[in-house]
Design a protein around this motif. Structure first.
Motif, PDB file in Angstrom:
ATOM      1  N   LYS A   3      28.159  20.344  -4.325  1.00 47.14           N
ATOM      2  CA  LYS A   3      27.096  21.130  -3.700  1.00 47.14           C
ATOM      3  C   LYS A   3      26.150  20.220  -2.918  1.00 47.14           C
ATOM      4  O   LYS A   3      25.687  20.573  -1.834  1.00 47.14           O
ATOM      5  CB  LYS A   3      26.340  21.919  -4.760  1.00 47.14           C
ATOM      6  N   PHE A   4      25.865  19.038  -3.447  1.00 46.30           N
ATOM      7  CA  PHE A   4      25.008  18.073  -2.757  1.00 46.30           C
ATOM      8  C   PHE A   4      25.603  17.696  -1.403  1.00 46.30           C
ATOM      9  O   PHE A   4      24.887  17.620  -0.401  1.00 46.30           O
ATOM     10  CB  PHE A   4      24.804  16.827  -3.627  1.00 46.30           C
ATOM     11  N   THR A   5      26.910  17.444  -1.366  1.00 47.06           N
ATOM     12  CA  THR A   5      27.572  17.067  -0.118  1.00 47.06           C
ATOM     13  C   THR A   5      27.473  18.180   0.916  1.00 47.06           C
ATOM     14  O   THR A   5      27.202  17.924   2.092  1.00 47.06           O
ATOM     15  CB  THR A   5      29.049  16.712  -0.378  1.00 47.06           C
ATOM     16  N   VAL A   6      27.667  19.414   0.481  1.00 44.46           N
ATOM     17  CA  VAL A   6      27.593  20.561   1.398  1.00 44.46           C
ATOM     18  C   VAL A   6      26.179  20.702   1.957  1.00 44.46           C
ATOM     19  O   VAL A   6      25.995  20.880   3.171  1.00 44.46           O
ATOM     20  CB  VAL A   6      28.040  21.856   0.690  1.00 44.46           C
ATOM     21  N   ILE A   7      25.170  20.585   1.110  1.00 43.33           N
ATOM     22  CA  ILE A   7      23.784  20.718   1.577  1.00 43.33           C
ATOM     23  C   ILE A   7      23.415  19.555   2.494  1.00 43.33           C
ATOM     24  O   ILE A   7      22.774  19.748   3.528  1.00 43.33           O
ATOM     25  CB  ILE A   7      22.817  20.851   0.389  1.00 43.33           C
ATOM     26  N   LEU A   8      23.834  18.346   2.148  1.00 41.81           N
ATOM     27  CA  LEU A   8      23.561  17.193   3.006  1.00 41.81           C
ATOM     28  C   LEU A   8      24.240  17.359   4.366  1.00 41.81           C
ATOM     29  O   LEU A   8      23.644  17.062   5.411  1.00 41.81           O
ATOM     30  CB  LEU A   8      24.020  15.900   2.327  1.00 41.81           C
ATOM     31  N   ALA A   9      25.460  17.861   4.362  1.00 39.96           N
ATOM     32  CA  ALA A   9      26.153  18.122   5.622  1.00 39.96           C
ATOM     33  C   ALA A   9      25.388  19.157   6.450  1.00 39.96           C
ATOM     34  O   ALA A   9      25.263  19.026   7.673  1.00 39.96           O
ATOM     35  CB  ALA A   9      27.583  18.600   5.363  1.00 39.96           C
ATOM     36  N   GLN A  10      24.832  20.172   5.791  1.00 36.71           N
ATOM     37  CA  GLN A  10      24.060  21.181   6.512  1.00 36.71           C
ATOM     38  C   GLN A  10      22.771  20.598   7.082  1.00 36.71           C
ATOM     39  O   GLN A  10      22.327  21.009   8.158  1.00 36.71           O
ATOM     40  CB  GLN A  10      23.784  22.376   5.608  1.00 36.71           C
ATOM     41  N   VAL A  11      22.179  19.652   6.396  1.00 41.46           N
ATOM     42  CA  VAL A  11      20.999  18.962   6.937  1.00 41.46           C
ATOM     43  C   VAL A  11      21.384  18.234   8.225  1.00 41.46           C
ATOM     44  O   VAL A  11      20.713  18.361   9.254  1.00 41.46           O
ATOM     45  CB  VAL A  11      20.407  17.966   5.911  1.00 41.46           C
ATOM     46  N   PHE A  12      22.485  17.488   8.182  1.00 44.60           N
ATOM     47  CA  PHE A  12      22.926  16.743   9.363  1.00 44.60           C
ATOM     48  C   PHE A  12      23.339  17.677  10.503  1.00 44.60           C
ATOM     49  O   PHE A  12      22.960  17.466  11.653  1.00 44.60           O
ATOM     50  CB  PHE A  12      24.089  15.810   9.016  1.00 44.60           C
ATOM     51  N   ILE A  13      24.129  18.696  10.183  1.00 44.05           N
ATOM     52  CA  ILE A  13      24.606  19.623  11.212  1.00 44.05           C
ATOM     53  C   ILE A  13      23.439  20.350  11.857  1.00 44.05           C
ATOM     54  O   ILE A  13      23.360  20.452  13.088  1.00 44.05           O
ATOM     55  CB  ILE A  13      25.620  20.613  10.625  1.00 44.05           C
ATOM     56  N   SER A  14      22.523  20.863  11.038  1.00 42.26           N
ATOM     57  CA  SER A  14      21.391  21.607  11.598  1.00 42.26           C
ATOM     58  C   SER A  14      20.501  20.702  12.442  1.00 42.26           C
ATOM     59  O   SER A  14      20.007  21.110  13.498  1.00 42.26           O
ATOM     60  CB  SER A  14      20.580  22.290  10.489  1.00 42.26           C
ATOM     61  N   ALA A  15      20.323  19.460  12.016  1.00 39.04           N
ATOM     62  CA  ALA A  15      19.506  18.520  12.795  1.00 39.04           C
ATOM     63  C   ALA A  15      20.158  18.211  14.142  1.00 39.04           C
ATOM     64  O   ALA A  15      19.497  18.256  15.189  1.00 39.04           O
ATOM     65  CB  ALA A  15      19.287  17.223  12.024  1.00 39.04           C
ATOM     66  N   MET A  16      21.454  17.934  14.123  1.00 38.98           N
ATOM     67  CA  MET A  16      22.139  17.605  15.374  1.00 38.98           C
ATOM     68  C   MET A  16      22.178  18.800  16.323  1.00 38.98           C
ATOM     69  O   MET A  16      21.938  18.649  17.533  1.00 38.98           O
ATOM     70  CB  MET A  16      23.544  17.095  15.078  1.00 38.98           C
ATOM     71  N   ALA A  18      20.119  21.453  16.387  1.00 38.82           N
ATOM     72  CA  ALA A  18      18.766  21.746  16.869  1.00 38.82           C
ATOM     73  C   ALA A  18      18.338  20.719  17.906  1.00 38.82           C
ATOM     74  O   ALA A  18      17.735  21.071  18.928  1.00 38.82           O
ATOM     75  CB  ALA A  18      17.775  21.783  15.706  1.00 38.82           C
ATOM     76  N   PHE A  19      18.652  19.455  17.671  1.00 39.01           N
ATOM     77  CA  PHE A  19      18.284  18.386  18.609  1.00 39.01           C
ATOM     78  C   PHE A  19      18.950  18.598  19.966  1.00 39.01           C
ATOM     79  O   PHE A  19      18.299  18.555  21.008  1.00 39.01           O
ATOM     80  CB  PHE A  19      18.688  17.029  18.009  1.00 39.01           C
ATOM     81  N   LEU A  20      20.251  18.838  19.948  1.00 43.15           N
ATOM     82  CA  LEU A  20      20.982  19.005  21.207  1.00 43.15           C
ATOM     83  C   LEU A  20      20.607  20.300  21.926  1.00 43.15           C
ATOM     84  O   LEU A  20      20.381  20.299  23.143  1.00 43.15           O
ATOM     85  CB  LEU A  20      22.482  18.971  20.940  1.00 43.15           C
ATOM     86  N   TRP A  40      10.353  18.804  24.336  1.00 41.70           N
ATOM     87  CA  TRP A  40      11.615  18.816  23.609  1.00 41.70           C
ATOM     88  C   TRP A  40      11.376  18.539  22.123  1.00 41.70           C
ATOM     89  O   TRP A  40      11.857  19.263  21.258  1.00 41.70           O
ATOM     90  CB  TRP A  40      12.549  17.791  24.217  1.00 41.70           C
ATOM     91  N   LEU A  41      10.622  17.490  21.825  1.00 42.20           N
ATOM     92  CA  LEU A  41      10.397  17.132  20.431  1.00 42.20           C
ATOM     93  C   LEU A  41       9.614  18.201  19.675  1.00 42.20           C
ATOM     94  O   LEU A  41       9.883  18.471  18.505  1.00 42.20           O
ATOM     95  CB  LEU A  41       9.712  15.770  20.344  1.00 42.20           C
ATOM     96  N   THR A  42       8.647  18.842  20.357  1.00 43.17           N
ATOM     97  CA  THR A  42       7.905  19.930  19.727  1.00 43.17           C
ATOM     98  C   THR A  42       8.843  21.079  19.378  1.00 43.17           C
ATOM     99  O   THR A  42       8.781  21.639  18.281  1.00 43.17           O
ATOM    100  CB  THR A  42       6.782  20.427  20.661  1.00 43.17           C
ATOM    101  N   ARG A  43       9.725  21.424  20.299  1.00 41.54           N
ATOM    102  CA  ARG A  43      10.684  22.506  20.048  1.00 41.54           C
ATOM    103  C   ARG A  43      11.678  22.119  18.971  1.00 41.54           C
ATOM    104  O   ARG A  43      12.076  22.955  18.152  1.00 41.54           O
ATOM    105  CB  ARG A  43      11.393  22.884  21.341  1.00 41.54           C
ATOM    106  N   PHE A  44      12.096  20.856  18.954  1.00 42.21           N
ATOM    107  CA  PHE A  44      13.025  20.395  17.922  1.00 42.21           C
ATOM    108  C   PHE A  44      12.401  20.497  16.540  1.00 42.21           C
ATOM    109  O   PHE A  44      13.029  20.981  15.599  1.00 42.21           O
ATOM    110  CB  PHE A  44      13.457  18.951  18.207  1.00 42.21           C
ATOM    111  N   TRP A  48      14.414  22.821  13.857  1.00 39.69           N
ATOM    112  CA  TRP A  48      15.237  22.240  12.806  1.00 39.69           C
ATOM    113  C   TRP A  48      15.096  22.959  11.465  1.00 39.69           C
ATOM    114  O   TRP A  48      16.113  23.323  10.860  1.00 39.69           O
ATOM    115  CB  TRP A  48      14.974  20.748  12.680  1.00 39.69           C
ATOM    116  N   PRO A  49      13.894  23.197  10.959  1.00 40.57           N
ATOM    117  CA  PRO A  49      13.818  23.896   9.670  1.00 40.57           C
ATOM    118  C   PRO A  49      14.426  25.302   9.727  1.00 40.57           C
ATOM    119  O   PRO A  49      15.062  25.749   8.764  1.00 40.57           O
ATOM    120  CB  PRO A  49      12.313  23.975   9.371  1.00 40.57           C
ATOM    121  N   ILE A  50      14.253  25.969  10.849  1.00 36.24           N
ATOM    122  CA  ILE A  50      14.839  27.302  10.994  1.00 36.24           C
ATOM    123  C   ILE A  50      16.359  27.199  10.981  1.00 36.24           C
ATOM    124  O   ILE A  50      17.042  27.978  10.299  1.00 36.24           O
ATOM    125  CB  ILE A  50      14.334  27.968  12.292  1.00 36.24           C
TER     126      ILE A  50
END
Length: 72
Positions: A3-16, A18-20, A40-44, A48-50
């Motif tokens: 479960k930790f791996t899945v949540i960590l992957a979701q952190v990375f995926i959502s960050a990437m 949202a950033f792009l 851009w950074l304000t919108r990011f 990201w949390p959303i």
């Protein structure tokens, strides 16, 4: 996967994602005018949390659909 791996992957995926996406959708109306990076950074920071919360709900559905589609 744990479960930790899945949540960590979701952190990375959502960050990437949202950033792009915020970078692309900020550049369309503004171009690369002065102040573009700050906008851009304000919108990011807002997106990201959303994106992370939504990925927690959509992620399991996506994995289930992928498994269903790849069954023989």
């Amino acid at each position: 996967m744990t479960k930790f791996t899945v949540i960590l992957a979701q952190v990375f995926i959502s960050a990437m994602m949202a950033f792009l996406m915020t970078g692309i959708f900020t550049a369309f109306p503004m171009g690369f005018a002065p102040g573009w990076v700050g906008a851009w950074l304000t919108r990011f920071i807002t997106a990201w949390p959303i994106a992370f919360v939504l990925s927690l709900g959509v992620g399991p559905l996506a994995f289930a659909l992928a498994q269903r589609c790849t069954r023989r």
